[in-house]
Design an enzyme around this catalytic site. Structure first.
Site, PDB file in Angstrom:
ATOM      1  N   ASP A  66      -9.717  -1.706  -8.249  1.00  0.00           N
ATOM      2  CA  ASP A  66      -9.707  -0.712  -7.154  1.00  0.00           C
ATOM      3  C   ASP A  66     -10.074   0.787  -7.619  1.00  0.00           C
ATOM      4  O   ASP A  66     -10.245   1.002  -8.553  1.00  0.00           O
ATOM      5  CB  ASP A  66      -8.305  -0.666  -6.540  1.00  0.00           C
ATOM      6  N   ASP A 141       6.542  -2.653  -4.934  1.00  0.00           N
ATOM      7  CA  ASP A 141       6.717  -3.171  -3.808  1.00  0.00           C
ATOM      8  C   ASP A 141       6.131  -4.330  -3.811  1.00  0.00           C
ATOM      9  O   ASP A 141       5.982  -4.981  -2.813  1.00  0.00           O
ATOM     10  CB  ASP A 141       6.432  -2.420  -2.393  1.00  0.00           C
ATOM     11  N   HIS A 143       2.867  -5.255  -4.980  1.00  0.00           N
ATOM     12  CA  HIS A 143       1.367  -5.469  -4.346  1.00  0.00           C
ATOM     13  C   HIS A 143       0.692  -5.641  -5.798  1.00  0.00           C
ATOM     14  O   HIS A 143       0.955  -5.337  -6.803  1.00  0.00           O
ATOM     15  CB  HIS A 143       1.092  -4.154  -3.750  1.00  0.00           C
ATOM     16  N   GLU A 148      -1.786  -3.889  -0.109  1.00  0.00           N
ATOM     17  CA  GLU A 148      -0.416  -3.474   0.346  1.00  0.00           C
ATOM     18  C   GLU A 148       0.268  -4.717   1.044  1.00  0.00           C
ATOM     19  O   GLU A 148      -0.270  -5.575   1.615  1.00  0.00           O
ATOM     20  CB  GLU A 148      -0.527  -2.051   1.156  1.00  0.00           C
TER      21      GLU A 148
END
Length: 276
Positions: A66, A141, A143, A148
């Site tokens: 990314d 979280d 990911h 996401e």
């Protein structure tokens, strides 16, 4: 899926680097998928040390997971002021090893047509023969990359809006130190999709520290859900290795089982258990 638990961050980093080095030695022109963030830094430092002792990266190709949209590497800036993931990779790994610049691939955050770029990135991975080994972290979280919560588990490389938790985490870890205001942070990123990641021939997922303990337990032992995209590792049909330190493993329910399985495999490979 093998779950490897080591006493501390340094030992888990050495273990992960050993897996990557084995891949490079067995296939010198292998294709590695690489990750950014604090967790893989120790693994990269171990690989740099291995390179100083002879590990050859000259034919290795890499694809990063990314990059922030609107950001590109700027070597004229001090490292702490350049928040691009391309700069992270340059400083933490690439400039210390003999990898060819043309063999490294990182999403172009300044692409004028990001959707077309994402398709091109997917095509380049295919042209390279696919990813042999993909290195992964895990977000707070749950990911992978910038996939996401709510991302499709069959998703491909694309532009993704960042959630509040990701923005908060990245602000505290990177942008605050650079004295960049929260409002000036990028709010979108180009990310490999979960479907793209799951096509790699081998996965390594790293996690360190108490802050990752609950989400690691959810990803490995909870239901498979798009709300915890790293739980997709349970769908993976290839060779997956999860490398944790004791703190990150502290919420797992099956630690005794994981350690028992690792010991059996170690005894088997060393010949202490008969292979006949």
């Amino acid at each position: 899926m093998d779950v490897i638990i080591r006493d501390n961050y340094d030992l888990m980093s050495k273990y992960a680097a050993g897996i990557i080095a084995k891949c490079i030695k067995s296939k010198p022109d292998c294709v590695l998928g690489l990750a950014t963030g604090g967790t893989p830094i120790g693994t990269y430092r171990e690989l740099i040390l291995m390179h100083s002792r002879g590990l050859d990266f000259s034919e290795v190709k890499t694809f990063n997971l990314d990059e922030y949209l609107g950001v590109r590497i700027d070597l004229d800036k001090p490292y702490h002021l350049d928040q691009s993931y391309a700069r992270f990779m340059y400083e933490e790994l690439f400039r210390h090893i003999n990898i060819k610049k043309d063999n490294t691939h990182i999403p172009d955050g300044l692409s004028r047509e990001p959707d077309k770029f994402c398709k091109w990135y997917e095509d380049e991975i295919k042209k390279a023969g696919g990813i042999d080994l993909q290195l992964l972290g895990i977000g707070g979280d749950g990911h992978w990359a910038f996939d996401e919560p709510g991302s499709s588990l069959s998703s491909r490389t694309r532009v993704e809006p960042l959630t509040k938790q990701t923005l908060d985490d990245n602000y505290e870890s990177f942008y605050k130190k650079a004295k960049i205001g929260r409002e000036d942070m990028p709010h979108f990123a180009i990310t490999m999709g979960i479907g793209t990641i799951l096509e790699a021939r081998q996965l390594i997922m790293l996690a360190s520290g108490k802050k990752k303990a609950k989400v690691i337990a959810k990803a490995l032992e909870g239901p498979i859900t798009s709300q915890i995209t790293a739980s997709a590792i349970q769908l993976y049909s290839g060779e997956a290795t999860v490398v944790l330190d004791e703190d990150a493993a502290s919420e797992l329910q099956n630690t005794d089982h994981y350690r028992h399985v690792e010991k059996i495999k170690s005894d088997y490979s060393s010949g202490q258990i008969s292979q006949s």
